[in-house]
Design a protein around this motif. Structure first.
Motif, PDB file in Angstrom:
ATOM      1  N   ASP A  66       0.943  -0.990   0.021  1.00 48.77           N
ATOM      2  CA  ASP A  66       0.094  -0.115   0.122  1.00 48.77           C
ATOM      3  C   ASP A  66       0.695   1.174  -0.020  1.00 48.77           C
ATOM      4  O   ASP A  66       0.477   2.248  -0.673  1.00 48.77           O
ATOM      5  N   ALA A  67       1.924   1.271   0.737  1.00 50.93           N
ATOM      6  CA  ALA A  67       2.832   2.545   0.596  1.00 50.93           C
ATOM      7  C   ALA A  67       3.366   2.673  -0.802  1.00 50.93           C
ATOM      8  O   ALA A  67       3.298   4.026  -1.228  1.00 50.93           O
ATOM      9  N   LEU A  68       3.664   1.610  -1.456  1.00 51.09           N
ATOM     10  CA  LEU A  68       4.145   1.873  -2.734  1.00 51.09           C
ATOM     11  C   LEU A  68       2.930   2.385  -3.747  1.00 51.09           C
ATOM     12  O   LEU A  68       3.064   3.312  -4.572  1.00 51.09           O
ATOM     13  N   ARG A  69       2.014   1.536  -3.727  1.00 50.66           N
ATOM     14  CA  ARG A  69       0.716   1.811  -4.459  1.00 50.66           C
ATOM     15  C   ARG A  69       0.381   3.126  -4.406  1.00 50.66           C
ATOM     16  O   ARG A  69      -0.171   3.887  -5.193  1.00 50.66           O
ATOM     17  N   ASP A  70       0.211   3.719  -2.939  1.00 48.10           N
ATOM     18  CA  ASP A  70      -0.494   4.995  -3.065  1.00 48.10           C
ATOM     19  C   ASP A  70       0.754   5.814  -3.252  1.00 48.10           C
ATOM     20  O   ASP A  70       0.252   7.274  -4.022  1.00 48.10           O
ATOM     21  N   ARG A  71       1.805   5.897  -3.060  1.00 45.87           N
ATOM     22  CA  ARG A  71       2.970   6.835  -3.237  1.00 45.87           C
ATOM     23  C   ARG A  71       3.236   7.181  -4.948  1.00 45.87           C
ATOM     24  O   ARG A  71       3.366   8.215  -5.710  1.00 45.87           O
ATOM     25  N   PHE A  72       2.982   5.967  -5.840  1.00 46.56           N
ATOM     26  CA  PHE A  72       3.301   6.138  -6.968  1.00 46.56           C
ATOM     27  C   PHE A  72       1.943   5.888  -8.040  1.00 46.56           C
ATOM     28  O   PHE A  72       1.956   6.037  -9.167  1.00 46.56           O
ATOM     29  N   ASP A  73       0.774   5.675  -7.195  1.00 43.36           N
ATOM     30  CA  ASP A  73      -0.448   5.573  -7.970  1.00 43.36           C
ATOM     31  C   ASP A  73      -0.252   4.259  -8.919  1.00 43.36           C
ATOM     32  O   ASP A  73      -0.797   4.543 -10.166  1.00 43.36           O
ATOM     33  N   ILE A  74      -0.187   3.255  -8.533  1.00 42.43           N
ATOM     34  CA  ILE A  74       0.113   2.010  -9.490  1.00 42.43           C
ATOM     35  C   ILE A  74      -0.579   0.962  -9.145  1.00 42.43           C
ATOM     36  O   ILE A  74      -1.035   0.730  -7.933  1.00 42.43           O
ATOM     37  N   PRO A  75      -1.213  -0.031  -9.827  1.00 43.33           N
ATOM     38  CA  PRO A  75      -1.791  -1.140  -9.720  1.00 43.33           C
ATOM     39  C   PRO A  75      -1.147  -2.483  -9.079  1.00 43.33           C
ATOM     40  O   PRO A  75       0.068  -2.268  -9.348  1.00 43.33           O
ATOM     41  N   VAL A  76      -1.877  -3.108  -8.322  1.00 46.62           N
ATOM     42  CA  VAL A  76      -1.391  -4.616  -7.894  1.00 46.62           C
ATOM     43  C   VAL A  76      -2.269  -5.665  -8.591  1.00 46.62           C
ATOM     44  O   VAL A  76      -3.258  -5.699  -8.576  1.00 46.62           O
ATOM     45  N   TYR A  77      -1.178  -6.603  -8.825  1.00 44.46           N
ATOM     46  CA  TYR A  77      -1.687  -7.714  -9.611  1.00 44.46           C
ATOM     47  C   TYR A  77      -1.472  -8.834  -8.636  1.00 44.46           C
ATOM     48  O   TYR A  77      -0.292  -9.257  -8.094  1.00 44.46           O
ATOM     49  N   LEU A  78      -2.395  -9.851  -8.620  1.00 45.40           N
ATOM     50  CA  LEU A  78      -2.201 -10.847  -7.513  1.00 45.40           C
ATOM     51  C   LEU A  78      -3.266 -12.237  -8.119  1.00 45.40           C
ATOM     52  O   LEU A  78      -4.326 -11.791  -8.869  1.00 45.40           O
ATOM     53  N   HIS A  79      -2.793 -13.097  -7.926  1.00 44.22           N
ATOM     54  CA  HIS A  79      -3.870 -14.457  -8.375  1.00 44.22           C
ATOM     55  C   HIS A  79      -5.133 -14.411  -7.700  1.00 44.22           C
ATOM     56  O   HIS A  79      -5.201 -13.844  -6.425  1.00 44.22           O
ATOM     57  N   SER A  80      -6.171 -14.651  -8.523  1.00 44.26           N
ATOM     58  CA  SER A  80      -7.600 -14.617  -7.992  1.00 44.26           C
ATOM     59  C   SER A  80      -7.863 -15.634  -6.716  1.00 44.26           C
ATOM     60  O   SER A  80      -8.609 -15.243  -5.781  1.00 44.26           O
ATOM     61  N   GLU A  81      -7.020 -16.822  -6.393  1.00 41.78           N
ATOM     62  CA  GLU A  81      -7.238 -17.488  -5.229  1.00 41.78           C
ATOM     63  C   GLU A  81      -6.729 -16.858  -4.161  1.00 41.78           C
ATOM     64  O   GLU A  81      -7.379 -17.402  -2.992  1.00 41.78           O
ATOM     65  N   GLU A  82      -6.002 -15.762  -4.035  1.00 39.54           N
ATOM     66  CA  GLU A  82      -5.570 -15.273  -2.612  1.00 39.54           C
ATOM     67  C   GLU A  82      -6.209 -13.651  -2.998  1.00 39.54           C
ATOM     68  O   GLU A  82      -5.783 -12.725  -2.188  1.00 39.54           O
ATOM     69  N   ARG A  83      -7.431 -13.583  -3.318  1.00 32.78           N
ATOM     70  CA  ARG A  83      -7.770 -12.131  -3.673  1.00 32.78           C
ATOM     71  C   ARG A  83      -8.309 -11.619  -2.201  1.00 32.78           C
ATOM     72  O   ARG A  83      -8.439 -10.334  -2.098  1.00 32.78           O
ATOM     73  N   GLU A  84      -8.610 -12.338  -1.110  1.00 33.37           N
ATOM     74  CA  GLU A  84      -8.936 -11.914   0.247  1.00 33.37           C
ATOM     75  C   GLU A  84      -7.674 -11.602   1.024  1.00 33.37           C
ATOM     76  O   GLU A  84      -7.619 -11.274   2.126  1.00 33.37           O
ATOM     77  N   TRP A  85      -6.517 -12.071   0.833  1.00 36.35           N
ATOM     78  CA  TRP A  85      -5.441 -12.173   1.453  1.00 36.35           C
ATOM     79  C   TRP A  85      -4.748 -11.082   1.948  1.00 36.35           C
ATOM     80  O   TRP A  85      -4.251 -10.626   3.098  1.00 36.35           O
ATOM     81  N   LEU A  86      -4.692  -9.929   0.873  1.00 38.67           N
ATOM     82  CA  LEU A  86      -3.947  -8.698   1.455  1.00 38.67           C
ATOM     83  C   LEU A  86      -4.735  -7.813   2.547  1.00 38.67           C
ATOM     84  O   LEU A  86      -3.857  -7.360   3.357  1.00 38.67           O
ATOM     85  N   SER A  87      -5.914  -8.103   2.909  1.00 38.30           N
ATOM     86  CA  SER A  87      -6.706  -7.515   3.671  1.00 38.30           C
ATOM     87  C   SER A  87      -7.162  -8.522   4.837  1.00 38.30           C
ATOM     88  O   SER A  87      -7.912  -7.944   5.838  1.00 38.30           O
TER      89      SER A  87
END
Length: 212
Positions: A66-87
């Motif tokens: 989130d620190a990098l996503r917010d600072r540089f306004d870039i998207p995050v890519y992740l496998h759908s099997e782990e869609r809930e894991w970041l949160s």
């Protein structure tokens, strides 16, 4: 020609990778922690991040997302099997280890649902599903550059652990055999922890793969 920079981060020394093209665009793979340090590195190198790729969503690979996503306004890519894991700190494992960073962030912007070629900005590469260490483990293969980023699936002289939720030893060994050891022998394999290796080295001397 791509330039690859490796930054071991956090108490578990998870490898974060910057993949940089000649124009200074870069992909960020597995920013596990130390977001401030990574932001400083990006500024110092005058890089332009275009996306964050996650080989999987265990806490030691996602702590600075989130620190990098917010600072540089870039998207995050992740496998759908782990869609809930970041949160979810239980799913990503951070709730399991008192004393280590508790990781609970926002969900990925893009879910990887199919294997095959991907194109993000100027970068073209292949996503191969390599489950076993976790159900949504993905390896990113850069064929022309002869390199692969495999997360915690395969290490130099070792393999990923399978005792965490969703882990499966037989599935892991099948992923390694069918998806990684089939790469050209000289391809550089960049793992989630420790030094790089090649398929040739691991086929010859990895004790966990003998007889498979």
């Amino acid at each position: 020609m791509l330039k690859i920079r490796t930054y071991p981060l956090g108490p578990i020394q998870t490898n974060c990778y910057f993949i940089q093209d000649e124009s200074g665009n870069c992909l960020i793979i597995d920013p596990g922690e130390e977001g401030t340090r990574l932001i400083r590195k990006i500024k110092k190198l005058e890089l332009t991040p275009v996306a964050i790729l996650l080989t999987h969503a265990h806490f030691d690979h996602i702590g600075a997302v989130d620190a990098l996503r917010d600072r540089f306004d870039i998207p995050v890519y992740l496998h759908s099997e782990e869609r809930e894991w970041l949160s979810d700190a239980v799913l990503n494992g951070s709730a399991r280890y008192p004393g280590l960073p508790y990781v609970q962030g926002r969900k990925a912007d893009h879910l990887i649902t199919e294997e095959g070629m991907m194109e993000i900005g100027p970068f073209k590469f292949e996503a191969r599903f390599t489950p076993g260490h976790s159900p949504g483990s993905v390896s990113f293969i850069f064929e022309l550059e002869r390199c692969a980023f495999v997360g915690d699936t395969l290490f130099q002289q070792s393999i990923g652990r399978t005792d965490l939720p969703g882990g499966n030893t037989r599935e892991l060994l099948t992923s390694i055999h069918d998806k990684l050891l089939t790469l050209d022998d000289g391809v550089i394999i960049y793992p989630g922890h420790g030094p790089s290796t090649t398929p040739a080295i691991e086929k010859d001397s990895n004790p966990f793969l003998n007889g498979f």
